[in-house]
Every structure is written in C-alpha cells, then in structure tokens.
Design a protein around this motif. Structure first.
Motif, short mmCIF file in Angstrom:
data_model
loop_
_atom_site.label_atom_id
_atom_site.label_comp_id
_atom_site.label_asym_id
_atom_site.label_seq_id
_atom_site.Cartn_x
_atom_site.Cartn_y
_atom_site.Cartn_z
N SER A 43 76.97 1.07 66.20
CA SER A 43 77.37 -0.30 66.54
C SER A 43 77.63 -0.39 68.04
O SER A 43 78.14 0.53 68.66
N VAL A 44 77.23 -1.53 68.60
CA VAL A 44 77.41 -1.75 70.04
C VAL A 44 78.17 -3.04 70.31
O VAL A 44 78.05 -3.62 71.38
N MET A 48 76.17 -6.37 66.23
CA MET A 48 74.99 -5.79 66.86
C MET A 48 74.95 -4.28 66.64
O MET A 48 75.97 -3.60 66.75
N GLU A 50 72.49 -0.73 67.59
CA GLU A 50 71.38 -0.12 68.33
C GLU A 50 70.76 0.95 67.45
O GLU A 50 71.47 1.75 66.84
N ARG A 62 63.60 2.23 71.03
CA ARG A 62 64.98 1.77 70.87
C ARG A 62 64.94 0.33 70.39
O ARG A 62 64.17 -0.48 70.91
N THR A 63 65.75 0.01 69.41
CA THR A 63 65.82 -1.36 68.90
C THR A 63 67.25 -1.88 68.98
O THR A 63 68.20 -1.10 68.98
N MET A 64 67.36 -3.19 69.02
CA MET A 64 68.65 -3.86 68.88
C MET A 64 68.53 -4.77 67.66
O MET A 64 67.57 -5.56 67.55
N GLU A 73 65.34 -6.93 69.85
CA GLU A 73 64.73 -6.25 71.00
C GLU A 73 64.15 -4.92 70.57
O GLU A 73 64.72 -4.23 69.73
N THR A 89 61.27 -9.08 73.10
CA THR A 89 62.51 -9.70 72.63
C THR A 89 62.20 -10.81 71.63
O THR A 89 61.14 -11.43 71.68
#
Length: 195
Positions: A43-44, A48, A50, A62-64, A73, A89
């Motif tokens: 978690s970020v 959200m 990552e 890398r995904t968001m 993203e 994005t």
C-alpha cells in the motif's frame, strides 16, 4: 497420542500464522510462480497499491492500482529502473475512494482517459465480477473472486484480462491475458510477506 497431536497442532498454527494478512500490506505481499515470476504489492496511501511484476529485480513492470484493482499507471522496469518512455496512465472519472469494490455477480462499465506513447485517448472497460471461490497458495488459502475485463472499443473482440481479486488482502493480480494472437496465464503457487 497427545505427544503426536501436539506437534501437529503447533505446526498447523505456525503455518496459518505465516500467511499474510491485510495488515502486512504496509510491508508488502509477494506471490511467486513455479517458474520464478513474481508479483509483489504494498500500500502506498489511502486506496492505492503499488505492484511490481518480474522475473528478477532488473526486468519487469510497475503498476499503480486504485483500490488494489483498477489500473491507473503502468511503466516498464529496465535494468532495475523505471523507463519513463513506457509509462501509460488511465484516469477514471471517480476518485479511488468512490470506485466500486467488487460484488459477486456484479459489474461496472466505465470510460477512462488514457495517455500512452505520447497520445491522449479514451478506453471503455467492462468489468464482470465472478463468484467467490477459494484460492490456495501452498499452506495459505483466501477467498478469491475472478474478474474479467473486456475492451469493446478495440479492434480485437477477443482481448480480455482476467484478474484474481483477494478481498481479504484488498489486492488483485493479472491471472490471464487473451487476445486474437496469444494467451498468457500467470499461475502463482506461493504467497509470503515481503522482506
């Protein structure tokens, strides 16, 4: 008899205790396949997550993910670093906190604004939420909901992604990718807390 059962109870409790929970998302949770591919999540911030996918620490992506599910993203990782030229994005019309959590048998259709390869566009996404089942990763078992995403505006009607969403952890990973040319299946067999 008691001497035999006691070690079994201790070992079972230890195995269950080792299974990651939602509380471990601040440190991270990692899935690994039999071939060594992995996907790690942490978690970020509020709503959200990552994700990092790859075969090693040098190559991958890398995904968001909003709410641990909706891709906002993606960027390729080359030689251990994000390559800004590959960044795409996806802007949803709702803030993450208002995006729907999956409900068995439900769904959601949405049009997102996209930015990729220097071009602005839009993309319709249709989410179909499946029924809950149980998914096992070695000694750990979780509720899992398959989610199919279709992209009806594309020229390829066969293109679809299948996610495995684990509501107990609040994350999803790409389990299948299909289009007219190919299919990929990502079969994770183990789960652990990231170190």
């Amino acid at each position: 008899m008691i001497r035999i059962l006691l070690p079994l109870i201790v070992l079972t409790g230890a195995a269950e205790a080792a299974c990651p929970t939602a509380d471990d998302m601040t440190r991270g949770i990692k899935f690994t396949s039999a071939s060594g591919e992995y996907e790690a999540f942490h978690s970020v911030g509020a709503d959200m997550v990552e994700g990092m996918f790859g075969l090693d620490s040098h190559q991958g992506s890398r995904t968001m993910l909003a709410r641990g599910l909706y891709l906002v993203e993606v960027v390729a990782i080359e030689n251990g670093k994000a390559d800004p030229a590959t960044r795409s994005t996806y802007s949803f019309p709702l803030p993450p906190s208002e995006m729907p959590l999956p409900v068995p048998g439900g769904g959601w259709s949405v049009t997102v604004a996209t930015f990729a390869d220097g071009r602005i566009g839009s993309e319709k996404q249709i989410y179909s939420f499946g029924q809950l089942t149980r998914q096992t990763y070695q000694a750990c078992s979780y509720d899992m909901m398959p989610i199919t995403i279709r992209y009806p505006d594309e020229n390829d009607p066969q293109r679809r992604d299948v996610l495995h969403y684990l509501p107990e952890l609040g994350i999803s990973y790409l389990a299948e990718f299909h289009d007219r040319d190919a299919s990929d299946i990502y079969d994770y067999i183990s789960i652990e807390t990231s170190q």
